[in-house]
Design an enzyme around this catalytic site. Structure first.
Site, PDB file in Angstrom:
ATOM      1  N   SER A   1       7.149  28.366  18.050  1.00 50.82           N
ATOM      2  CA  SER A   1       8.016  27.480  18.824  1.00 50.82           C
ATOM      3  C   SER A   1       7.463  27.235  20.228  1.00 50.82           C
ATOM      4  CB  SER A   1       9.418  28.084  18.930  1.00 50.82           C
ATOM      5  OG  SER A   1      10.216  27.322  19.812  1.00 50.82           O
TER       6      SER A   1
ATOM      7  N   SER B   1       9.511  25.953  22.551  1.00 46.28           N
ATOM      8  CA  SER B   1      10.673  25.956  23.440  1.00 46.28           C
ATOM      9  C   SER B   1      10.494  26.889  24.642  1.00 46.28           C
ATOM     10  CB  SER B   1      11.932  26.337  22.667  1.00 46.28           C
ATOM     11  OG  SER B   1      12.294  25.317  21.764  1.00 46.28           O
TER      12      SER B   1
ATOM     13  N   GLY C   1      21.711  20.882   5.918  1.00 43.62           N
ATOM     14  CA  GLY C   1      22.054  22.088   6.655  1.00 43.62           C
ATOM     15  C   GLY C   1      22.473  21.763   8.078  1.00 43.62           C
TER      16      GLY C   1
ATOM     17  N   TYR D   1       8.222  19.803  13.798  1.00 41.34           N
ATOM     18  CA  TYR D   1       7.241  19.485  14.838  1.00 41.34           C
ATOM     19  C   TYR D   1       6.109  20.508  14.932  1.00 41.34           C
ATOM     20  CZ  TYR D   1       8.845  22.975  18.267  1.00 41.34           C
ATOM     21  OH  TYR D   1       9.137  24.132  18.921  1.00 41.34           O
TER      22      TYR D   1
ATOM     23  N   GLY E   1       8.415  15.019  14.499  1.00 38.43           N
ATOM     24  CA  GLY E   1       9.528  15.747  15.089  1.00 38.43           C
ATOM     25  C   GLY E   1       9.352  16.067  16.559  1.00 38.43           C
TER      26      GLY E   1
ATOM     27  N   ASP F   1      20.959  18.613  18.985  1.00 39.27           N
ATOM     28  CA  ASP F   1      20.105  18.006  17.962  1.00 39.27           C
ATOM     29  C   ASP F   1      20.459  16.540  17.732  1.00 39.27           C
ATOM     30  OD1 ASP F   1      18.473  20.179  17.345  1.00 39.27           O
ATOM     31  OD2 ASP F   1      19.825  20.941  15.804  1.00 39.27           O
TER      32      ASP F   1
ATOM     33  N   GLY G   1      18.027  17.147   3.211  1.00 42.26           N
ATOM     34  CA  GLY G   1      18.496  18.264   4.019  1.00 42.26           C
ATOM     35  C   GLY G   1      19.902  18.043   4.544  1.00 42.26           C
TER      36      GLY G   1
ATOM     37  N   LYS H   1      22.279  27.913  12.327  1.00 40.14           N
ATOM     38  CA  LYS H   1      23.031  26.899  13.059  1.00 40.14           C
ATOM     39  C   LYS H   1      24.482  26.772  12.609  1.00 40.14           C
ATOM     40  CE  LYS H   1      19.069  24.099  14.411  1.00 40.14           C
ATOM     41  NZ  LYS H   1      18.468  22.754  14.476  1.00 40.14           N
TER      42      LYS H   1
ATOM     43  N   THR I   1      18.297  28.219  15.830  1.00 43.47           N
ATOM     44  CA  THR I   1      17.603  27.380  14.867  1.00 43.47           C
ATOM     45  C   THR I   1      17.747  27.971  13.464  1.00 43.47           C
ATOM     46  OG1 THR I   1      15.528  26.185  14.466  1.00 43.47           O
ATOM     47  CG2 THR I   1      15.329  28.491  15.175  1.00 43.47           C
TER      48      THR I   1
END
Length: 289
Positions: free
Chosen positions: A19, A21, A141, A233, A254, A115, A139, A79, A75
């Site tokens: 990640s 982030s 979720g 991503y 992404g 998101d 997807g 979530k 994540t």
């Protein structure tokens, strides 16, 4: 000047070693004259059995509070399972039934979702003017719920939702149909034939991530009249996007969503206004060559 100058943040999920982030948040904080330490809390490193990973959440949230964390990004696969452990939900998280940002403030756990807004902004920039008559989404979720909601707010007229868990796809479709009564939202039944009639494909599953490489569907089912948007991503160029680009499809990676949702999360964490362009430019420098 902000009253608070330092922040302890984290990302909680499975397989998050790649990640970006942490780097994005720490650098933007530095640019704003703040101190930020951002840590990964990788469930894969704590327990290998995927079936019991959600059982770790109560303990991990308590530990984060005890250690003085100001907030967490959430994540896959947490979530939705994190929601019962929170004290309150912001309206957007309540509506979506998914949380990707938790504020730990004044003894309260407050769930938000960035998101949805992140995908919407990325889509408007990455695929402007594309047809929205009939879109297939893979997807259903936590991320899928946010992305589907964003797609419908952007003007998608018909959305077919597919998921390996057919009940989950049906439940999400029903909720979205009630929320958007003027459009058609249905759980899909035959992916190949449905995709053949669609103008766009949104991919919102973990397939294609570095830890889950591969395609979420046979490449032969793609066609050149599709646009394809992927929320994965890492890597930025997934097998799905490579297959779509080989056919001449318009595509969106992404990366845009990753930055846009981080911008909104940073604002929630710090109550400071981040520079979105600067965060995007920094994100590009973090990508593998």
């Amino acid at each position: 000047m902000p009253e608070k100058k330092s922040y302890l943040l984290g990302l909680m999920g499975a397989g998050i070693g790649g990640s970006l982030s942490p780097a994005m948040h720490e650098e933007e904080a530095r640019q704003l004259g703040l101190q930020c330490v951002y840590r990964r809390i990788d469930l894969d490193l704590l327990q290998r059995d995927a079936r019991t990973r959600p059982d770790l959440l109560p303990e991990l949230l308590r530990a984060a509070e005890q250690m003085g964390f100001d907030g967490l990004n959430i994540t896959y696969p947490c979530k939705q399972s994190v929601i019962p452990l929170l004290d309150s939900l912001a309206p957007e998280a309540q509506a979506l039934g998914a949380v990707n940002t938790v504020l730990l403030r004044d003894g309260q756990r407050i769930g938000h979702n960035t998101d949805c807004s992140g995908f919407a902004r990325a889509f408007q920039q990455g695929l402007p003017g594309v047809a929205l008559d009939h879109v297939v989404q893979l997807g259903a979720g936590g991320a899928g719920a946010a992305v589907a909601h964003a797609a419908l707010t952007l003007g998608v007229r018909r959305l077919s939702v597919f998921d390996v868990d057919t009940a989950r796809a049906a439940a999400l479709s029903e909720v979205l149909q009630q929320r958007f009564p003027d459009v058609e939202v249905r759980a899909g039944e035959a992916l190949e034939s449905t995709l053949a009639r669609a103008c766009g494909l949104i991919h919102a599953t973990p397939t294609g991530m570095a830890k889950l490489p591969g395609l979420p569907l046979p490449a032969a089912w793609l066609h050149r009249d599709l646009w394809v948007a992927d929320i994965v991503y890492f890597p930025l160029r997934t097998a799905l996007l490579e297959a779509a680009q080989a056919l001449g499809c318009l595509t969106m990676s992404g990366g845009g969503m990753a930055v846009a949702q981080a911008v909104d999360a940073f604002r929630l964490f710090t109550r400071q206004e981040p520079d979105a362009a600067r965060m995007s430019a920094h994100f590009q420098t973090l990508l593998p060559c």
